[in-house]
Design an enzyme around this catalytic site. Structure first.
Site, PDB file in Angstrom:
ATOM      1  N   SER A 169      50.980  41.889  42.399  1.00  0.00           N
ATOM      2  CA  SER A 169      50.586  41.078  43.538  1.00  0.00           C
ATOM      3  C   SER A 169      50.539  41.993  44.731  1.00  0.00           C
ATOM      4  O   SER A 169      51.196  43.020  44.739  1.00  0.00           O
ATOM      5  CB  SER A 169      51.641  39.980  43.748  1.00  0.00           C
ATOM      6  OG  SER A 169      51.304  39.173  44.836  1.00  0.00           O
ATOM      7  N   ARG A 227      44.957  41.804  37.962  1.00  0.00           N
ATOM      8  CA  ARG A 227      45.362  40.458  37.513  1.00  0.00           C
ATOM      9  C   ARG A 227      44.448  39.465  38.184  1.00  0.00           C
ATOM     10  O   ARG A 227      44.066  39.650  39.337  1.00  0.00           O
ATOM     11  CB  ARG A 227      46.832  40.213  37.912  1.00  0.00           C
ATOM     12  CG  ARG A 227      47.428  38.918  37.419  1.00  0.00           C
ATOM     13  CD  ARG A 227      47.754  38.980  35.937  1.00  0.00           C
ATOM     14  NE  ARG A 227      48.542  37.833  35.495  1.00  0.00           N
ATOM     15  CZ  ARG A 227      48.050  36.660  35.120  1.00  0.00           C
ATOM     16  NH1 ARG A 227      46.744  36.465  35.107  1.00  0.00           N
ATOM     17  NH2 ARG A 227      48.850  35.672  34.758  1.00  0.00           N
ATOM     18  N   THR A 273      52.944  33.237  46.323  1.00  0.00           N
ATOM     19  CA  THR A 273      54.325  33.387  45.852  1.00  0.00           C
ATOM     20  C   THR A 273      55.233  32.308  46.410  1.00  0.00           C
ATOM     21  O   THR A 273      56.090  31.770  45.714  1.00  0.00           O
ATOM     22  CB  THR A 273      54.869  34.770  46.247  1.00  0.00           C
ATOM     23  OG1 THR A 273      53.877  35.748  46.008  1.00  0.00           O
ATOM     24  CG2 THR A 273      56.113  35.107  45.459  1.00  0.00           C
ATOM     25  N   CYS A 333      35.748  44.188  33.198  1.00  0.00           N
ATOM     26  CA  CYS A 333      37.103  44.404  32.687  1.00  0.00           C
ATOM     27  C   CYS A 333      37.729  45.605  33.381  1.00  0.00           C
ATOM     28  O   CYS A 333      37.187  46.699  33.311  1.00  0.00           O
ATOM     29  CB  CYS A 333      37.094  44.629  31.177  1.00  0.00           C
ATOM     30  SG  CYS A 333      38.735  45.060  30.552  1.00  0.00           S
ATOM     31  N   CYS A 354      44.367  46.710  27.191  1.00  0.00           N
ATOM     32  CA  CYS A 354      44.424  45.457  27.940  1.00  0.00           C
ATOM     33  C   CYS A 354      45.621  45.389  28.878  1.00  0.00           C
ATOM     34  O   CYS A 354      46.758  45.616  28.455  1.00  0.00           O
ATOM     35  CB  CYS A 354      44.476  44.298  26.944  1.00  0.00           C
ATOM     36  SG  CYS A 354      44.576  42.663  27.696  1.00  0.00           S
ATOM     37  N   CYS A 402      45.126  40.946  32.387  1.00  0.00           N
ATOM     38  CA  CYS A 402      44.696  40.355  33.651  1.00  0.00           C
ATOM     39  C   CYS A 402      44.096  38.982  33.449  1.00  0.00           C
ATOM     40  O   CYS A 402      44.078  38.184  34.368  1.00  0.00           O
ATOM     41  CB  CYS A 402      43.720  41.278  34.382  1.00  0.00           C
ATOM     42  SG  CYS A 402      42.062  41.313  33.694  1.00  0.00           S
ATOM     43  N   CYS A 430      38.762  38.338  31.104  1.00  0.00           N
ATOM     44  CA  CYS A 430      37.715  38.166  30.090  1.00  0.00           C
ATOM     45  C   CYS A 430      37.562  36.722  29.670  1.00  0.00           C
ATOM     46  O   CYS A 430      36.443  36.202  29.587  1.00  0.00           O
ATOM     47  CB  CYS A 430      37.964  39.062  28.895  1.00  0.00           C
ATOM     48  SG  CYS A 430      39.607  38.982  28.208  1.00  0.00           S
TER      49      CYS A 430
END
Lengths: 608, 255
Positions: free
Chosen positions: A46, A301, A337, A506, A525, A528, A531
């Site tokens: 974040s 992410r 958050t 990606c 990977c 995140c 996809c």
């Protein structure tokens, strides 16, 4: 293995719920948190400029900033400057703060590492008696007779072809009287629940956030400096409908956290969010922050942008949805958050109330679940009455304004609704398109020429990917599943009609087409979840790989300055040094014990 | 039979190691059980499962986070853990193999008296491979390093040992003995969730390193720690003649 409460996901929402439950119930309810990352925090990514209001509610008597610094070394830096720029290719214009929506005022907020905050929260939770098991991925939701009973963890020890190896261990069932899903945006179990219980009212729309952490020389560092930009390179005209912008935060002692968020409802299939991020860094208003620094971490992410409209029904028999898994991110404030933590608190209160009023002995005493898990509608009611809802309702139309009319009108509308109507406008601009369906066919666009990386300010994807620490055990089934009914989509739809956008969006280089065939490099990977969202026809279903794999996000504290110890000494180190100094008083150098602060002398070894 | 297994907490094998302030940076870097120690634990647990051993004790030396490493060993099947607590760096910078071997020796001779000591062949941080042989020397007992197979045989063990020239078969006739484990010995099991939960109840004893009365000063001084120099870019050559010319004159690998 039965528990009173099972929490899937060890992020701020899940941990806040576990802490609140223990604060309310003490030992009378057993609480378990599982997380697919190898440690709590390893899958947390974040910005992050943190609004501490809900954390302060959770811990009214603690100085969280001091404790996080002691425990992890991560310093929560108060925001000192709030800058909002509109960039053109060569220039930038600052929007004066008085024209910015009040939500963007960061006075009283802190630049933090959310990953490290979660590690500290996990320590607090464990001290209160929460059982936390990182490294275990929730693979399936156990639903029996229309009620959520818990989850089953992922089988481990399967070979790439799906056959059990010698180390095979079947997944374990974790059952609970109530299961709280706090998986973050686009959680895999949560998506399944959305379908099973028809929780979605309107589609969610997402943004892909890509982030780098830089370590910069002290002279360049401006603690608490917070900058957001719009415009170049994502938006080249005021009617551009590509949503997104950048963030740049200076965190003590010498870190700059930078990144770009690209709305996944973008139309141009040739858009490459990672490359947009790299070229954004070269802008004259951005470059000086990072020059002479070193990039030490990378990650990506997705986040929710749909806001109020996209929030699903939050409860179902036996389970509740918390945090970004439900979609509580405030896109105008650019923060999620504080709402995640608040939702954790509300869910804990509702759950505690429900479980203690059932008149049933808790699992913590009986070690069995004797009644069907209840449907805790009180959580939904608490949400409706909460500040989460009111703050999201107020800005409910802003994102859609961007999507319909472009960035210029979107900004004007946002100003209008945050300053004047404060969300009281009687209309609702509903969002009703899947991000995957927003991609337009490639024939209406041409490939974008992105500049080559220079290796100092900009990097190629695979070099950067190493900085996320990502790894997965090699010999396991590919966790990115092409949906059986959509097997034809990669080669018959994505490649010919859309020029294979997955090979561009990606942020880990997982998808590529070699000799016109789809290759999935699943070990890259970073979880995140982009996809599953943006694939043409959503042809990928994201499932969990073996627990403990994926990225390993953590803050590196290394400094390059010679007086590194002073720059960085947290009060914990200062205390230790003071104690050591007292101990060393009066001793000759031979008598000083080996201590961590020993100087390492290097000689030039010549002519050996 | 009682087995003592050494487990070392090291920087995780997948982490990209950095140099900071003249040494390897450990702050906030992911650390986990040394892969060769995992193999040693797996072998010990298998010996227990095949009833050759009755008890497996895991020993770890390091900071308080070593208890996590011991919990993993317990979750894999060890019965008890011993934690020698010290804040000295165990990656060769402060605590070195001789001191570690002496600490093991004290635990073995004065406390546990195991019949077999299983260690990983080397720590992936220091890459020394010395604790096993040094310990055997201190204990004056047989040692087999780089074990690829361990079988119970008579009252001892038949061990296949990997060398650069091939595999040796060595019969350990008397116990106790030290065996260090190599990669091909076994594939360590996953610590399952039920076993992790059970491991919480298994006892772990903590001993402070300073109270052991052993001289822990390093025998070797680390002079310099540097990152490897960045690889220079390769070049493309136009044809075979150019390649031979470069190999001869620039790389100087051809006569």
């Amino acid at each position: 293995m039965p528990f009173d409460v099972l929490i899937v996901g060890g992020g701020p929402a899940g941990l806040a719920a576990s802490i609140k439950l223990k604060q309310l119930a003490g030992d009378s309810l057993s609480v378990c948190v599982i997380d697919k990352g190898s440690e709590i925090g390893s899958h947390i990514l974040s910005g992050n400029v943190f609004d501490p209001s809900s954390l302060n509610e959770l811990f009214p008597d603690k100085d969280w900033k001091e404790e996080v610094e002691s425990a992890t070394g991560s310093i929560a830096t108060p925001v000192s400057v709030d800058e909002f720029l509109v960039l053109t290719e060569t220039n930038s214009f600052a929007i004066p703060n008085l024209f910015l929506p009040p939500q963007l005022n960061n006075h009283g907020n802190y630049v933090i590492s959310l990953s490290q905050l979660c590690r500290w929260m996990a320590q607090q939770a464990e001290e209160l008696g929460v059982e936390i098991y990182p490294g275990f991925a929730a693979a399936d939701v156990l639903i029996e007779e229309g009620i959520v009973r818990g989850i089953r963890t992922r089988d481990v020890g399967l070979a790439k072809d799906g056959q059990p190896k010698a180390t095979f261990e079947p997944g374990v069932e974790l059952r609970a009287r109530q299961t709280l899903f706090a998986e973050g945006a686009r959680g895999s179990c949560t998506e399944h629940l959305m379908d099973e219980f028809n929780l979605r009212k309107g589609p969610q729309t997402y943004g892909l956030g890509i982030k780098e952490v830089w370590q910069v020389p002290k002279e360049q560092h401006r603690p608490g400096f917070v900058q957001h930009t719009l415009g170049w390179p994502l938006q080249s005209s005021i009617f551009s409908k590509t949503f997104g912008g950048s963030f740049l935060y200076h965190q003590e002692p010498d870190l700059v956290l930078v990144g770009v968020v690209v709305g996944l409802d973008y139309q141009n299939p040739y858009l490459n969010p990672y490359q947009e991020f790299q070229r954004w860094k070269t802008h004259p208003a951005i470059r000086p922050h990072l020059e002479s620094g070193e990039c030490i971490s990378y990650g990506a992410r997705v986040l929710n942008e749909g806001g109020y409209h996209s929030i699903p029904t939050l409860t179902m028999p036996g389970a509740q949805l918390l945090g970004c898994g439900a979609g509580f991110l405030n896109a105008v404030k650019i923060k999620g958050t504080h709402t995640a933590i608040r939702s954790g608190i509300l869910a804990a209160e509702a759950t505690h109330e429900a479980l203690t009023s059932e008149g049933v002995d808790p699992v913590s005493e009986t070690f069995e679940i004797t009644t069907p898990p209840p449907h805790v509608k009180a959580y939904q009611e608490k949400y409706e009455a909460s500040s989460i809802k009111s703050e999201l309702y107020e800005i409910r139309n802003t994102h859609e304004a961007f999507a319909r009319w472009g960035v210029g009108p979107g900004l004007i509308y946002t100003g209008f609704s945050t300053f004047i109507t404060k969300g009281r406008e009687p209309w609702t601009l509903a969002h009703n398109k899947l991000d995957a369906d927003a991609t337009a066919p490639a024939k209406g666009f041409s490939p974008i020429q992105y500049p080559a990386p220079d290796g100092k300010l900009t990097f190629d994807l695979l070099t950067n990917l190493q900085r996320s620490g990502v790894y997965h055990a090699e010999d396991q089934p590919i966790h990115l599943r092409v949906k059986p009914e959509l097997q034809h989509v990669p080669t018959e739809v994505s490649l010919p009609q859309y020029a294979a956008p997955e090979s561009r969006f990606c942020p880990a280089g997982v998808y590529e087409y070699v000799d016109k065939k789809l290759v999935i490099n699943s070990q890259n990977c970073v979880h995140c979840k982009c996809c599953g969202i943006k694939m043409p026809r959503e042809y990928i279903r994201w499932t969990v790989p073996e627990g403990g794999g994926g990225p390993q996000y953590q803050r590196k504290e290394r400094t390059t300055a010679k007086n590194a110890q002073e720059n960085f000494a947290s009060h914990h180190d200062r205390k230790k040094e003071a104690a050591q100094a007292k101990d060393n008083e009066g001793k000759t150098s031979e008598e000083r014990p080996n201590c961590v602060n020993q100087q390492y002398i290097s000689y030039d070894i010549k002519g050996i | 039979m009682k087995i003592l297994v050494g487990v070392k907490r090291v920087v995780d094998y997948a982490v990209k190691v950095r140099v900071a302030q003249g040494t390897v940076e450990l702050a906030n870097v992911k650390q986990s059980m040394n892969p060769f120690c995992e193999i040693a634990v797996e072998e010990a647990v298998r010996l227990k499962e095949s009833k050759i051993a009755k008890e497996v004790v895991a020993l770890s030396i390091g900071p308080k986070q070593c208890t996590e490493t011991l919990r993993t060993a317990l979750a894999m099947g060890c019965d008890r853990g011993i934690h020698i607590q010290t804040d000295l760096r165990t990656d060769y910078m402060e605590l070195q193999p001789l001191a570690i071997a002496k600490m093991f020796q004290q635990i073995i001779e004065q406390k546990e008296n195991p019949d077999l000591i299983l260690l990983g062949k080397q720590g992936i941080d220091s890459d020394c491979g010395q604790v096993g042989p040094m310990l055997a020397g201190l204990l004056q007992c047989p040692q087999v390093t780089f074990a690829a197979k361990v079988e119970s045989h008579d009252s001892g063990f038949l061990v296949e040992r990997e060398t650069d020239a091939g595999t040796e078969s060595i019969h350990i006739q008397t116990l106790p003995a030290v065996i260090t484990c190599d990669l091909r010995l076994n594939e360590p099991r996953y610590a399952t969730l039920p076993n992790i939960m059970k491991a919480k109840k298994k006892p772990v004893e903590t001993i402070l390193a300073e109270t052991m009365g052993i001289d822990l000063t390093p025998r070797n001084q680390v002079l310099q720690v540097i990152e490897p120099p960045p690889r220079k870019d390769g070049i493309k050559v136009a044809d075979v003649d150019a390649l031979i010319e470069k190999l001869k004159n620039e790389a100087k690998v051809l006569a």
